[in-house]
Scaffold this motif. Sequence first.
Motif, PDB file in Angstrom:
ATOM      1  N   GLY A 128       0.816  -1.205   0.000  1.00  0.00           N
ATOM      2  CA  GLY A 128       0.000   0.000   0.000  1.00  0.00           C
ATOM      3  C   GLY A 128       0.847   1.250   0.000  1.00  0.00           C
ATOM      4  N   ARG A 129       0.166   2.371  -0.030  1.00  0.00           N
ATOM      5  CA  ARG A 129       0.828   3.669  -0.030  1.00  0.00           C
ATOM      6  C   ARG A 129       0.823   4.245   1.378  1.00  0.00           C
ATOM      7  N   VAL A 130       1.957   4.798   1.795  1.00  0.00           N
ATOM      8  CA  VAL A 130       2.053   5.384   3.129  1.00  0.00           C
ATOM      9  C   VAL A 130       1.182   6.646   3.180  1.00  0.00           C
ATOM     10  N   GLU A 131       0.242   6.646   4.131  1.00  0.00           N
ATOM     11  CA  GLU A 131      -0.616   7.823   4.279  1.00  0.00           C
ATOM     12  C   GLU A 131      -0.309   8.593   5.561  1.00  0.00           C
ATOM     13  N   ARG A 190       1.015   4.274   8.940  1.00  0.00           N
ATOM     14  CA  ARG A 190      -0.213   3.668   8.436  1.00  0.00           C
ATOM     15  C   ARG A 190      -0.187   3.688   6.913  1.00  0.00           C
ATOM     16  N   LEU A 191      -0.701   2.588   6.329  1.00  0.00           N
ATOM     17  CA  LEU A 191      -0.851   2.507   4.881  1.00  0.00           C
ATOM     18  C   LEU A 191      -2.319   2.739   4.521  1.00  0.00           C
ATOM     19  N   GLU A 192      -2.555   3.112   3.271  1.00  0.00           N
ATOM     20  CA  GLU A 192      -3.928   3.250   2.810  1.00  0.00           C
ATOM     21  C   GLU A 192      -4.652   1.907   2.969  1.00  0.00           C
ATOM     22  N   SER A 193      -5.864   1.944   3.514  1.00  0.00           N
ATOM     23  CA  SER A 193      -6.549   0.699   3.868  1.00  0.00           C
ATOM     24  C   SER A 193      -7.983   0.642   3.367  1.00  0.00           C
ATOM     25  N   ASP A 194      -8.393   1.478   2.427  1.00  0.00           N
ATOM     26  CA  ASP A 194      -9.777   1.486   1.959  1.00  0.00           C
ATOM     27  C   ASP A 194     -10.169   0.150   1.350  1.00  0.00           C
ATOM     28  N   ASP A 241       4.945   7.199  -0.441  1.00  0.00           N
ATOM     29  CA  ASP A 241       5.730   6.116  -1.033  1.00  0.00           C
ATOM     30  C   ASP A 241       4.937   4.815  -1.012  1.00  0.00           C
ATOM     31  N   ASN A 242       5.174   3.994  -2.022  1.00  0.00           N
ATOM     32  CA  ASN A 242       4.556   2.671  -2.091  1.00  0.00           C
ATOM     33  C   ASN A 242       5.396   1.681  -1.302  1.00  0.00           C
ATOM     34  N   ILE A 243       4.748   0.926  -0.432  1.00  0.00           N
ATOM     35  CA  ILE A 243       5.423  -0.097   0.359  1.00  0.00           C
ATOM     36  C   ILE A 243       5.106  -1.450  -0.257  1.00  0.00           C
ATOM     37  N   THR A 244       6.130  -2.103  -0.774  1.00  0.00           N
ATOM     38  CA  THR A 244       5.991  -3.421  -1.383  1.00  0.00           C
ATOM     39  C   THR A 244       7.140  -4.288  -0.891  1.00  0.00           C
ATOM     40  N   SER A 276       8.913  -6.862  -3.357  1.00  0.00           N
ATOM     41  CA  SER A 276       9.108  -6.433  -4.736  1.00  0.00           C
ATOM     42  C   SER A 276      10.434  -5.701  -4.863  1.00  0.00           C
ATOM     43  N   SER A 277      11.023  -5.781  -6.068  1.00  0.00           N
ATOM     44  CA  SER A 277      12.278  -5.079  -6.344  1.00  0.00           C
ATOM     45  C   SER A 277      12.058  -3.886  -7.258  1.00  0.00           C
ATOM     46  N   ALA A 278      10.834  -3.413  -7.361  1.00  0.00           N
ATOM     47  CA  ALA A 278      10.542  -2.274  -8.225  1.00  0.00           C
ATOM     48  C   ALA A 278      11.257  -1.033  -7.718  1.00  0.00           C
ATOM     49  N   SER A 279      11.722  -0.213  -8.647  1.00  0.00           N
ATOM     50  CA  SER A 279      12.544   0.944  -8.279  1.00  0.00           C
ATOM     51  C   SER A 279      11.750   2.018  -7.554  1.00  0.00           C
ATOM     52  N   ASP A 280      10.438   2.074  -7.794  1.00  0.00           N
ATOM     53  CA  ASP A 280       9.634   3.120  -7.174  1.00  0.00           C
ATOM     54  C   ASP A 280       8.918   2.643  -5.915  1.00  0.00           C
ATOM     55  N   SER A 281       9.313   1.505  -5.383  1.00  0.00           N
ATOM     56  CA  SER A 281       8.679   0.978  -4.182  1.00  0.00           C
ATOM     57  C   SER A 281       9.718   0.854  -3.063  1.00  0.00           C
ATOM     58  N   LYS A 282       9.213   0.795  -1.837  1.00  0.00           N
ATOM     59  CA  LYS A 282      10.068   0.661  -0.664  1.00  0.00           C
ATOM     60  C   LYS A 282       9.764  -0.652   0.027  1.00  0.00           C
TER      61      LYS A 282
END
Length: 402
Positions: A89-92, A110-114, A222-225, A228-234
Motif C-alpha cells: 500500500g501507499r504510506v498515508e 499507516r498505509l492506505e486501507s480502503d 511512497d509505495n510499500i511493497t 518487490s524489487s521495483a525501483s519506485d517501491s520501498k
Amino acid sequence: MAEHDLEKLKIDRGPSAAVPRRRRNWFRYVLIALILLALAAVAFRLTGPQAVESATVTSVYPSQSYTLLNATGYVVPQRKAAVASKGQGRVEWLGVLEGTVVKEGQIIARLESDDVAASLAQAQAQVKVAQANLELQRAELKNAEVDLKRFKILAPQGAIPATQYDAALARYDKAQASLNSDAASIVSARANAQAAQVAVNQTVIRAPFDGVVLEKHANVGDNITPFSSASDSKGAVVTIADMKTLEVEADVAESNISRISVEQPCEIQLDALPDVRFAGRVSRTVPTVDRSKATVLVKVRFVDRDARVLPDMSAKVAFLSKPVPPEEKKAVVAVQPSAVVTRGERKVVYKIDNDTAREVPVTTGERIGDLLAVQGVKPGDVVVLSPGDKLKNGARVTLAKK
C-alpha cells in the motif's frame, strides 16, 4: 749651496703627507673589527643553543600495564530490525523521525486501507448471512422434527401412508444436514473475516520492541511493497535498534584467541569519546574464522549503558588480565623515564619553552608500561630527553635533527 741642501732635509707636513697615515689607520680599524667578529663567532659557538632530544608529555590509563592485547571494531546493536508490513500500500501517515524513541506496539506508520477495509466489511457481512441461514435451518429442523414425531404415532395405526412417513423422515434428515452445512459456513465466513482483519491490521505498522529509530526509508506517499524489487517501491519504512543491546564487535587475530575467555574484563575506548573509558565484558566468541583476515569476531558488551554510545561508532578494545579498580579509572600524566633527572634532592624535568629549557620539579609515580607517571607537568608539554649535567635552568636549546 749648503743652505739649499738643508732645505731638502725638511719634513713636508702638507696634505700630501697625511694620506698614507690615514690609510694605515683605516687598515688597523678593519683588522680590529675582523678580530672582534672572529672572537664573537667563537663565543657564540661556545655559548649557543644546545642540541637536545625531546619527548611530549602524555596522559595514559593505568590499565595499560595489565592489558593482554588490543583490538579494533565497531559498536553494533544485537537487536535491530527493518520494520515493514507484509501488506502492500501507499504510506498515508508516518509518525517518527530519525532518533525517535519508540515503545513496543507503538504505531509507526499507516498505509492506505480502503480496499482491505471494504473486504473486511464484506467478510463480516457474510458471517451475518451465514448466521441468518443457520437460524433458518434451525427453524426448519424444528418443524421437520415435529412432523416426524407426529407421523411416528400415526403410521403404525395406518392413519397415514408409509410413504408420507418416509417423506417426513427424509425432510428431517435434510434439515439436519442443512443445519450442519450452515454451521460450517459460519466457521468459513468467520475465517474469511479474520483474514480480512489481518489484512487491515497489516496496514498499521507498529514497533516490534522498545528502541530508537536509526533510519527512515520511506515518506508519506511512497509505495510499500516488501517482496518487490521495483525501483519506485520501498521495502521497509524505518530501521530501529534496541540501544540496550549495544555491543562492540572486534576482530582478534586467530593466534591470540586463546588469550580471550567469556566474561573476561575489557576496557572500551570510542574514537568519538577519546577521554572516556568504558568497562566491558567478553560476551561471546563467534565460532568461525575470517579466512581473508585470519581473525575471529569477538563480541564485547558494555557493563554500564551510556546514552552517548551510538551504533557504528569506531571502538578500540583492550582485553585485560583483571578488572580495573575504581582508583585506576582516571588517566594520569606520564613521560618517558629518561626525561626525569635528579638535581640535588629534587627530581626535575626540563620543559622546553620558546627554545629555552626551564627546570620543573616533579613527583614521580608508578611505571605504566614504558612510561613513568609524574605530577608537575601537563599533557602536551615538551621536555628534554636524557638532559646532561651541563644543561642548566634557562639554557637555550634546539631540537636535534634525527
